[in-house]
Design an enzyme around this catalytic site. Structure first.
Site, PDB file in Angstrom:
ATOM      1  N   PHE A  12       0.831  -1.201   0.000  1.00 43.69           N
ATOM      2  CA  PHE A  12       0.000   0.000   0.000  1.00 43.69           C
ATOM      3  C   PHE A  12       0.868   1.255   0.000  1.00 43.69           C
ATOM      4  CE2 PHE A  12      -3.213   2.993   1.180  1.00 43.69           C
ATOM      5  CZ  PHE A  12      -4.367   2.463   0.648  1.00 43.69           C
ATOM      6  N   ASP A  40       1.876  -4.079   9.596  1.00 46.21           N
ATOM      7  CA  ASP A  40       0.611  -3.432   9.267  1.00 46.21           C
ATOM      8  C   ASP A  40      -0.447  -4.536   9.141  1.00 46.21           C
ATOM      9  OD1 ASP A  40      -1.581  -2.496   7.717  1.00 46.21           O
ATOM     10  OD2 ASP A  40      -0.363  -0.868   6.910  1.00 46.21           O
ATOM     11  N   TYR A  81     -11.636   0.549   9.883  1.00 47.03           N
ATOM     12  CA  TYR A  81     -12.815   0.788   9.026  1.00 47.03           C
ATOM     13  C   TYR A  81     -12.979  -0.273   7.949  1.00 47.03           C
ATOM     14  CZ  TYR A  81      -9.136   3.214   6.313  1.00 47.03           C
ATOM     15  OH  TYR A  81      -7.975   3.534   5.661  1.00 47.03           O
ATOM     16  N   LYS A  82     -12.026  -1.222   7.884  1.00 49.24           N
ATOM     17  CA  LYS A  82     -12.154  -2.300   6.901  1.00 49.24           C
ATOM     18  C   LYS A  82     -12.915  -3.456   7.552  1.00 49.24           C
ATOM     19  CE  LYS A  82      -8.193  -0.610   4.330  1.00 49.24           C
ATOM     20  NZ  LYS A  82      -6.721  -0.537   4.285  1.00 49.24           N
ATOM     21  N   ARG A 121     -10.440  -6.337  -7.179  1.00 47.39           N
ATOM     22  CA  ARG A 121     -10.339  -6.922  -5.831  1.00 47.39           C
ATOM     23  C   ARG A 121     -11.729  -7.269  -5.307  1.00 47.39           C
ATOM     24  NH1 ARG A 121      -7.276  -3.571  -1.398  1.00 47.39           N
ATOM     25  NH2 ARG A 121      -9.132  -2.273  -1.685  1.00 47.39           N
TER      26      ARG A 121
HETATM   27  C1  LIG Z   1      -6.104   0.727   3.927  1.00 49.97           C
HETATM   28  C2  LIG Z   1      -4.657   0.755   4.186  1.00 49.97           C
HETATM   29  C3  LIG Z   1      -4.040   1.899   4.695  1.00 49.97           C
HETATM   30  C4  LIG Z   1      -4.837   3.146   4.907  1.00 49.97           C
HETATM   31  O1  LIG Z   1      -4.162   4.116   5.626  1.00 49.97           O
HETATM   32  P1  LIG Z   1      -4.903   5.408   6.158  1.00 49.97           P
HETATM   33  O2  LIG Z   1      -3.842   6.153   6.830  1.00 49.97           O
HETATM   34  O3  LIG Z   1      -5.989   4.928   7.095  1.00 49.97           O
HETATM   35  O4  LIG Z   1      -5.513   6.125   5.009  1.00 49.97           O
HETATM   36  C5  LIG Z   1      -2.693   1.830   4.977  1.00 49.97           C
HETATM   37  N1  LIG Z   1      -1.977   0.705   4.760  1.00 49.97           N
HETATM   38  C6  LIG Z   1      -2.539  -0.408   4.256  1.00 49.97           C
HETATM   39  C7  LIG Z   1      -1.731  -1.640   4.026  1.00 49.97           C
HETATM   40  C8  LIG Z   1      -3.898  -0.409   3.948  1.00 49.97           C
HETATM   41  O5  LIG Z   1      -4.458  -1.493   3.419  1.00 49.97           O
END
Ligand SMILES: *Cc1c(COP(=O)(O)O)cnc(C)c1O
Length: 411
Positions: A125, A196, A221-222, A370
């Site tokens: 990400f 993460d 939020y996921k 996805r």
């Molecule tokens: C969804 C996601 C994020 C989102 O980060 P925000 O700071 O909440 O916008 C970060 N890292 C990964 C791997 C994600 O899947």
């Protein structure tokens, strides 16, 4: 073989089946995007009204004490600790995943002051890369990222490495990294391990302390269904409390915020990871999704995630058009999180056509569709339906319609 009879049976026998009734799922939709934004638990509305109409409107500032507002980041962190194999006092809910990553990586680098390298998977990400780039630029002094993909990690982790900063389940492919093994590799090389958990918390048992993880972050939020923009989780192993500091040293991280000391003294515990006034409405609503997840059995959730993803792959491939798609996710269920990704040159147009037919999934470059599966509210029937619709779209070629070629801002 996947067919409507055995799908019905799987739904009847599903020990998680009743959780679907705890969510608002718009009629006519199959929602396969809980990996971006989880569905709304029904009780979130009740909680939202309570926090706004009672605690805020009536209680005003007094609610800081009387409604537990001040303690929410820690009290909710203690709940999440149960989902990720952490102890009470090791997790807070605060800020966003990216900001929390900045904080914990800063702290982790102080554990190895002579070392200058952070190992990351470049394909993961991008915000994680951006945040670490920003931090290392700020630090200057020879700090840099060494990008390495899953298969290259063993080679990349040597004794120049201060921290290994990886995502447990890959956001694009759904591939799982072996947290225990890679954390042990990092420690053997004298590096800290930062994980993460955005795509693993709430989809499988996670054992941060058993694996010896130093720091971790993750979205709520996921798969935790905390609501849009709900604060992220931040884990710091107890052994590091008081030994390293995060850089955003605001008053909520002070040892005694209400002493109004003109100088900063960090809280000796997990509160040091906080910076400022917390988003109370968001935190309060997030608790509903977290409580639902806590009431479910993570073993069942993992088991159902493997079945849902396997059946979806099987369903898509059985409908005869599978050969137009490239499976980007691991074919072995044990190596895969709660999502399936297929690649197609016209992936984006196909995703738009799916949306039009009530199947909600999302798109990531290059050409990757996805499909996220939330074991709490997705049924086996959802999977069959989505596979069938995808099959029809590929067969008819309707994705080539001009109406599907327009690119939305958020994909
Ligand atoms: C969804 C996601 C994020 C989102 O980060 P925000 O700071 O909440 O916008 C970060 N890292 C990964 C791997 C994600 O899947």
């Amino acid at each position: 073989m996947i067919n409507s009879d055995n799908i019905e049976q799987l739904d009847r026998q599903d020990p998680l089946a009743t959780y679907r009734n705890d969510f608002h799922l718009p009629s006519g939709l199959v929602y396969l995007n809980g990996n971006s934004l989880g569905a709304m638990p029904l009780k979130a509305v009740v909680r939202a009204r309570q926090v706004v109409e009672k605690e805020w409107a009536e209680g005003l500032i007094g609610s800081m004490n009387t409604a537990g507002w001040f303690d929410l980041p820690v009290s909710l962190g203690n709940k999440i600790a149960n989902l990720v194999g952490a102890d009470p006092g090791e997790v807070v809910l605060t800020d966003s995943t990216g900001i929390d990553l900045y904080k914990v990586l800063s702290a982790a680098l102080q554990l190895k002051p002579q070392r200058r390298v952070v190992v990351m998977e470049g394909s993961n990400f991008p915000t994680n890369n951006y945040m670490v780039e920003g931090l290392l630029e700020q630090l200057g002094d020879g700090y840099g990222i060494r990008y390495a993909e899953a298969g290259e990690l063993v080679q990349a982790i040597d004794d120049d490495v201060a921290a290994v900063c990886l995502t447990h389940v890959h956001y694009k492919t759904g591939g799982i990294l072996d947290m225990a093994r890679i954390t042990a590799l990092a420690h053997a090389a004298g590096a800290a391990a930062v994980w993460d958990l955005c795509h693993s918390v709430g989809t499988m048992p996670v054992e941060l302390n058993t694996c010896g993880v130093d720091f971790a972050v993750g979205c709520t939020y996921k798969y935790l269904n905390g609501g849009p923009g709900s604060p992220a989780m931040l884990f710091a192993a107890k052994r590091h409390h008081g030994r390293c500091r995060q850089p955003l040293t605001g008053w909520f991280g002070h040892a005694a915020p209400f002493d109004f000391d003109p100088h900063y003294h960090p809280a000796p515990d997990i509160r040091q990871m906080l910076s400022g006034t917390q988003p109370i409405v968001s935190l309060s609503i997030a608790e509903i999704g977290i409580d639902l997840m806590l009431s479910a059995n993570l073993g069942y959730i993992r088991d159902k995630a493997m079945k849902l993803t396997s059946l979806f792959i099987e369903g898509v491939e059985a409908l005869g058009r599978g050969n137009e798609l490239v499976l980007v996710s691991p074919r072995i269920a044990e190596h895969r999180g709660s999502q399936v990704s297929f690649q197609h040159d016209n992936g984006y147009a196909i995703v738009r056509a799916l949306h039009d037919r009530g199947v909600i999934c999302d798109y990531r470059e290059p050409g990757i569709m996805r499909f996220g599966f939330a074991p709490l509210y997705n049924s086996y029937a959802d999977i069959l339906h989505a596979a069938e619709i995808l099959g029809e779209i590929l067969k008819s070629g309707c994705w080539a319609d001009t109406c599907y070629q327009y690119r939305e801002t958020v994909t």
